[in-house]
Design a protein around this motif. Structure first.
Motif, mmCIF file in Angstrom:
data_model
loop_
_atom_site.group_PDB
_atom_site.id
_atom_site.type_symbol
_atom_site.label_atom_id
_atom_site.label_comp_id
_atom_site.label_asym_id
_atom_site.label_seq_id
_atom_site.Cartn_x
_atom_site.Cartn_y
_atom_site.Cartn_z
ATOM 1 N N LEU A 1 0.832 -1.207 0.000
ATOM 2 C CA LEU A 1 0.000 0.000 0.000
ATOM 3 C C LEU A 1 0.869 1.260 0.000
ATOM 4 C CD1 LEU A 1 -2.675 -1.067 2.665
ATOM 5 C CD2 LEU A 1 -3.057 -0.806 0.196
ATOM 6 N N ARG A 2 1.879 1.267 0.854
ATOM 7 C CA ARG A 2 2.699 2.464 1.019
ATOM 8 C C ARG A 2 3.637 2.687 -0.156
ATOM 9 N NH1 ARG A 2 3.665 5.102 5.489
ATOM 10 N NH2 ARG A 2 5.829 5.322 4.852
ATOM 11 N N LEU B 1 0.096 5.014 -0.831
ATOM 12 C CA LEU B 1 -0.903 5.350 0.193
ATOM 13 C C LEU B 1 -0.185 5.384 1.548
ATOM 14 C CD1 LEU B 1 -3.798 3.143 -1.188
ATOM 15 C CD2 LEU B 1 -3.668 5.647 -1.228
ATOM 16 N N THR B 2 0.498 6.504 1.786
ATOM 17 C CA THR B 2 1.387 6.581 2.952
ATOM 18 C C THR B 2 0.666 6.963 4.240
ATOM 19 O OG1 THR B 2 1.944 8.820 2.290
ATOM 20 C CG2 THR B 2 3.472 7.099 1.610
ATOM 21 N N ALA C 1 -0.855 0.847 14.161
ATOM 22 C CA ALA C 1 -0.728 2.034 13.307
ATOM 23 C C ALA C 1 -1.011 1.694 11.850
ATOM 24 C CB ALA C 1 0.668 2.634 13.449
ATOM 25 N N CYS C 2 -0.899 0.410 11.495
ATOM 26 C CA CYS C 2 -1.041 -0.031 10.100
ATOM 27 C C CYS C 2 -2.441 -0.524 9.788
ATOM 28 C CB CYS C 2 -0.037 -1.141 9.830
ATOM 29 S SG CYS C 2 -0.378 -2.597 10.833
ATOM 30 N N THR C 3 -3.393 -0.297 10.700
ATOM 31 C CA THR C 3 -4.737 -0.861 10.520
ATOM 32 C C THR C 3 -5.433 -0.343 9.252
ATOM 33 O OG1 THR C 3 -4.957 -1.020 12.916
ATOM 34 C CG2 THR C 3 -6.988 -1.196 11.641
ATOM 35 N N GLY D 1 -0.154 13.198 6.267
ATOM 36 C CA GLY D 1 1.015 13.762 6.934
ATOM 37 C C GLY D 1 2.265 13.487 6.106
ATOM 38 N N HIS D 2 3.375 14.060 6.534
ATOM 39 C CA HIS D 2 4.641 13.846 5.825
ATOM 40 C C HIS D 2 5.693 13.357 6.797
ATOM 41 C CE1 HIS D 2 2.350 16.409 3.134
ATOM 42 N NE2 HIS D 2 3.078 15.889 2.166
#
Lengths: 167, 682
Positions: free
Chosen positions: A29-30, A35-36, A49-51, B23-24
C-alpha cells in the motif's frame, strides 16, 4: 525473486499488480500505491498504526501478505472521506483533539470505523476494549474515546437526517 | 540530482493532515535512486570483535558521535559512542556494520552476508556489577563515568527519628509510535537531511562535528514527527552512517528503525537508584537529608548521562524547606544501551526519592502524609542547600489538598496516594524564532520543533495578540536549519516558555520596524510590506512551578492494579490553549501510570535484552487507563506571555502518588517502579 499477480480493489479503485510473495500488505500500500497514510509502528502486530479495512473488517496490514489481499476490497485512511468531505470520525478526531503527533491516528480511525459499524452507540468501556489493539503514546486515550463517542453521535444524527429526508 | 519536491503546504505543520492520512513522516519520503540502509547489531552485551567481513563498518567510518541535544555537556568526550563498534561491542544492539540495497527487504537480507567473529567477555549488567567488577572501557580505573555532589556535607544532626531507604526506577523505553528514521541526500556539495526529530539543530551540529564537515554544507529538515518523549532529541550513530553513505555512494539513503531496534538501541530513560537518609523531629519537622544517586548510564556517555547525576541531586529536596542537604551522585558504565532522556529526564527520579521518603516518614510517625508535607513547607520563597529555587510552597499545596479532595478521599478509602512536586523546566539557554511577512502572509520557524504538542496553536495566538494578524494568515513551518541560523529543541517542558518568549520578542522587533516605516503600527501596514526577522532569544533564569497529584486504586485478582482515580492540580502559568494543556497533561498521566505499573526494559544476567516488543515494554492500552481529572491553576509567570512549563509535570507527579496508593492498599513497602503483580502477590 519470482512474483505473483494480485487483483484487489483499493479505496474503490481496481488494482492489478505483480508482487513478491513476501511483500507485506502495508508495504504494498505504502510503496507501490503511495498510500502513505497507513503507518508502520512496530514489527510485532502490537501497535495497530497499520490498521486498514479488508472487506470491511479492521486488520493490521503489517501481518497480512499483499498476496492475501487478492480478490479482496481494501479501505485505507485515504479512502474514508467522500468527495473531499471528511468522514464524521475524521471530523470528530480533529474537533475533540483525538490526536497529538498523528502517527497512530489512521489506525485509530479505521478501528473505530469498524467498531461503529458493529455498534452504533458503544459505551466507553466498549470503545476502550475495542481500541486496545491500537497504541497511542501521546494522548492517554481519553480524547480518543471522546472522539469516537462524538463521531457516533454525528453519524447517528446523519442517519436520522437521512431517514427524515426519505420520509 | 535528487530533491524532495515538497511545496509550502507540505512543509507547513498542519495537524489536520493527520486525520486524512496526508502527513509527511520521514518514511513517506521517496527520492529517485534512493537506497535503504539496514544495521547489523551486536548480539552480545560485551565482546571482542575478532574479525569482521562485509558491510560498511568502523574501517570505513571511524568517527565518534558528537555530544549534542538535551543535557549535552562540553565535558563529555572520553566515553562517547563510536558510530560503528571499534574492536569491542559494549551492548546488545550496538551498531557493528551497515548494508545498503534498493529496498528494505533486500537490505535486511544482506545483513546475513556479514561475517563477524566475537569473543564474548563477562558483561557488567547492573549498578551493583558496575561497582564490583572492573571497568568496561580499558584505560579507565573503574566504571564511574562522572561523580559530583550537591549541597554541603554536614554532621548528622541529633535527631530522634532517622530513616533510610534505597529506591529505584527501572529503565523505560520512550516508545513513540513512530520509530526513529532519516533520509539523507548529498548533491552539489550539500548534505540534505530529513529526519524525525525534536531538534534539527542538535542533529546538524552533531553531523558537522562527527563527520568533520562545514556547517554551511548541511541542512537538516524536520519531517512530521510521530512522538519523541526525549528519544529524538539528539544524534545517533545511524544518522552519521546514513549521511556518510549518501556522500560516499552519491545516492539518497533511507534508514527506518524497527521497533526491536528501538527497544535495543534507542537511548531509554530512568534507570536510577537513590539511597536517601532523612533526619527528623518527632513532630515531623525534617532537620536534614543525605543521599546517594546512582545512574545506570549504559555503555557510553549520551550527554544526558553525565548531566543527570547533578540534575537529579539538585532536585532532591522537592518543594520542601529542608535546611541541610547533601547528595553525592554518580553515573556508572554498564554493558547496556546508553541511557538518555525520557519525559521528565531526572525530574521524576528525584521526586520519587523524596516523595517515597515523605510517605515512609509519615508512616514512621503515624502522621497524615499531607500534614507532614505541609509542615515541611514554607510560606516564603526558598532556596535549597543544593540550589533549587522555589516560590512560597505552602499556600499552593494547601490549595492542592483542598481541590484534589484529599481529606474526603482518605476518609472514604484506604488506597489514596498524594504527591507534591516542583517542576524544573529546561529554560536554559532560550530559543530562536524567525518570522517572515510577505505577500500578506506570516510564515514562522522555531528553533525547536513541534511533534504533537501544538506549537502551531500558541504561535498563532501569540502573533495575533502581539501583531493583531488574523490566525488564518499565520503558518508555522517544521524545523529547518536552512531557515533558522541557530536553535535549541523541544524537550524539558520548555516550548511554551522559551519558544513563546522568542515569538513575542520577534513580534516586538517587527512592530518597531513597521512603526519606523509607517510612523505607527497597524496590521494593514504590516501585511502590505515585507519583513524578515530572526531572534535568538536568550533565557537563562529558572522558571519553576508547583504541582500535585492524587491517585486511588484497587488491587484485583492476581495482583492486577486498577487505577480508580488519577487527578492533577498543576500551576501551568497562563494556559496559552486550554485544550492543548489538558491534552499534554492527560498524555503525561498515562505515561506516569505506565511507568508505575507496566513499563520497563529488562535484561538478563548475560545482558541480553528480554523485552522484545512494544507490548512487552508495557506501553499502556486504552483499557488499562481511567479518565483523568485535570485541575489547572493559572498563575502567570513573569514572562510577557505568562507561560510556565507543564509537559513533564505528570510523569513527575503520577508515579509517586500512584505508588503510594498501591502501598496503602497492599500494605507492602514499595521501593521501585514498575510495581509488578508478582511483587504484590508475594
Amino acid at each position: 525473486m519470482s512474483t505473483i499477480k494480485i487483483r484487489t480493489k483499493v479505496n474503490g479503485k481496481d488494482v492489478e499488480a505483480e508482487v513478491e510473495p513476501r511483500t507485506l500488505l502495508v508495504h504494498f500500500l505504502r510503496e507501490e500505491l503511495n498510500l502513505t497514510g497507513t503507518h508502520v509502528g512496530c514489527d510485532t502486530s502490537n501497535c495497530g498504526a497499520c490498521t486498514v479495512l479488508i472487506d470491511g473488517q479492521a486488520v493490521k496490514s503489517c501481518t497480512v501478505l499483499a498476496a492475501q489481499a487478492n480478490g479482496k476490497e481494501i479501505t485505507t485512511i485515504e479512502g474514508l472521506s467522500r468527495n473531499g468531505e471528511l468522514h464524521p470520525l475524521q471530523k470528530a478526531f480533529l474537533e475533540k483533539h483525538g490526536l497529538q503527533c498523528g502517527y497512530c491516528t489512521s489506525g485509530m480511525i479505521l478501528t473505530s470505523f469498524w467498531l461503529l459499524k458493529k455498534n452504533k452507540d458503544p459505551s466507553e468501556e466498549e470503545i476502550r476494549k475495542n481500541l486496545s489493539g491500537n497504541l497511542c503514546r501521546c494522548t492517554g486515550y481519553q480524547s480518543i474515546v471522546e472522539s469516537v463517542k462524538y463521531a457516533a453521535q454525528l453519524m447517528n444524527e446523519k442517519e436520522v437526517e437521512r431517514e427524515m429526508a426519505v420520509r | 540530482m535528487s530533491e524532495l519536491k515538497w511545496g509550502d503546504r507540505e512543509l507547513a505543520y498542519d495537524s489536520s493532515a493527520f486525520v486524512r492520512g496526508s502527513g509527511h513522516y520521514v518514511d513517506d519520503i521517496k527520492l529517485p535512486g534512493m537506497i535503504h540502509m539496514s544495521v547489523l547489531r551486536s548480539p552480545y552485551a560485551r565482546a571482542r570483535i575478532l574479525s569482521l567481513k562485509g558491510g560498511m563498518s568502523s574501517k570505513d567510518l571511524g568517527a565518534r558521535m558528537a555530544s549534542v541535544g538535551e543535557g549535552a555537556s562540553p565535558e563529555a568526550g572520553l566515553s562517547i559512542e563510536p558510530v560503528f563498534a571499534t574492536g569491542f561491542v559494549n551492548y546488545v544492539g550496538e551498531p557493528v556494520a551497515a548494508v545498503f540495497a534498493d529496498d528494505r527487504y533486500k537490505s535486511t537480507d544482506l545483513l546475513e552476508s556479514i561475517e563477524v567473529d566475537y569473543e564474548p567477555l563477562e558483561p557488567v549488567v547492573t549498578i551493583d556489577d558496575a561497582l564490583k567488577l572492573g571497568p568496561i572501557h580499558s584505560g579507565r580505573k573503574d566504571n564511574i563515568m562522572v561523580e559530583t555532589s550537591k549541597g554541603t556535607d554536614f554532621q548528622d544532626p541529633e535527631s530522634p527519628i532517622v530513616i533510610e531507604d534505597t529506591l529505584e526506577n527501572d529503565r523505560i523505553s520512550a516508545n513513540p509510535i513512530e520509530p526513529r528514521g532519516i533520509v539523507t541526500s548529498y548533491t552539489d556539495g550539500m548534505l540534505n537531511v530529513w529526519i524525525s526529530t525534536q531538534a534539527v539543530h542538535s542533529v546538524k551540529e552533531g553531523l558537522v562535528e562527527s563527520l568533520g564537515i562545514s556547517p554551511e554544507s548541511v541542512r537538516v529538515m524536520q519531517t512530521d514527527t510521530g512522538g519523541g518523549f526525549g528519544s529524538k532529541g539528539g544524534l545517533y550513530p545511524e544518522y552519521v552512517m546514513a549521511s556518510y553513505a549518501s556522500m560516499k555512494f552519491g545516492k539518497p539513503v533511507k534508514w527506518i528503525e524497527t521497533r526491536r531496534e528501538h527497544l535495543a538501541s534507542t537511548n531509554p530513560g530512568r534507570g536510577v537508584r537513590g539511597k536517601v537518609k532523612i533526619f527528623a523531629e518527632r513532630n515531623g519537622r525534617i532537620n536534614g537529608l543525605k543521599g546517594e544517586v546512582t545512574i545506570d548510564a549504559g555503555a557510553y556517555d549520551s550527554g544526558i548521562a553525565s548531566f543527570s547525576p547533578g540534575f537529579v541531586a539538585m532536585q532532591m529536596t522537592g518543594p520542601y524547606s529542608i535546611e541541610k542537604a547533601f547528595v553525592v551522585a554518580r553515573a556508572l558504565f554498564t554493558n547496556k544501551v546508553p541511557q538518555g532522556p525520557y519525559r521528565g529526564a531526572g525530574r521524576p527520579e528525584a521526586s520519587f526519592f523524596i516523595e517515597r521518603m515523605m510517605d515512609m516518614l509519615a508512616d514512621e510517625l503515624a502522621m497524615d502524609p499531607a500534614d507532614l508535607r505541609l509542615l515541611n513547607m514554607s510560606d516564603k520563597p526558598f532556596v535549597s542547600p543544593m540550589g533549587l529555587k522555589i516560590d512560597a510552597a505552602r499556600p499552593f499545596f494547601e490549595g492542592a489538598v483542598r481541590e484534589l479532595e484529599y481529606r474526603r478521599e482518605s476518609k472514604m478509602s484506604r488506597g489514596v496516594g498524594l504527591s507534591f512536586f516542583v517542576l524544573v523546566p529546561a529554560v536554559y539557554p532560550g530559543e530562536s524564532a524567525r518570522i517572515i511577512v510577505k505577500d500578506g502572509k506570516v510564515s514562522v520557524w522555531l528553533g525547536g520543533n513541534s511533534h504533537g504538542q501544538g506549537h502551531e496553536i500558541f504561535v498563532k495566538k501569540l502573533i495575533n495578540e502581539e501583531l493583531q494578524v488574523p490566525e488564518e494568515l499565520v503558518t508555522l513551518y517544521r524545523g529547518d536549519t536552512g531557515m533558522t541560523k541557530t536553535g535549541v529543541g523541544t524537550w524539558g517542558s520548555r516550548s511554551a516558555i522559551v519558544a513563546g518568549a522568542a515569538i513575542v520578542a520577534v513580534c516586538k522587533k517587527i512592530k518597531q520596524e513597521v512603526e519606523k516605516e509607517f510612523g505607527s503600527y497597524s496590521v494593514r501596514s504590516l501585511l502590505s510590506s515585507g519583513y524578515d526577522e530572526f531572534i535568538n532569544n536568550e533565557l537563562k533564569m529558572p522558571l519553576n512551578s508547583f504541582g500535585a497529584n492524587l491517585a486511588t486504586v484497587e488491587i484485583e485478582k492476581m495482583g492486577r492494579v486498577r487505577v480508580k482515580k488519577c487527578a492533577a492540580y498543576y500551576d501551568v502559568g497562563r494556559a496559552l490553549n486550554r485544550d492543548m494543556v489538558i491534552g499534554q497533561i492527560q498524555g503525561g498521566m498515562a505515561q506516569g501510570i505506565g511507568q508505575t505499573l507496566h513499563e520497563g526494559l529488562f535484561y538478563n544476567k548475560e545482558g541480553q535484552l528480554i523485552t522484545s516488543s512494544i507490548s512487552d515494554a508495557g506501553v499502556p492500552l486504552a483499557e488499562d487507563l481511567p479518565n483523568f481529572i485535570v485541575n489547572i491553576v493559572e498563575n502567570r509567570s513573569f514572562l510577557p506571555h505568562g507561560a510556565k512549563g507543564l509537559g513533564e509535570a505528570p510523569t513527575v507527579g503520577v508515579p509517586t502518588a500512584l505508588t503510594r496508593a498501591i502501598e496503602s492498599v497492599s500494605g507492602k513497602r514499595l521501593r521501585r517502579t514498575p510495581v509488578t503483580p508478582e511483587e504484590l502477590m508475594k
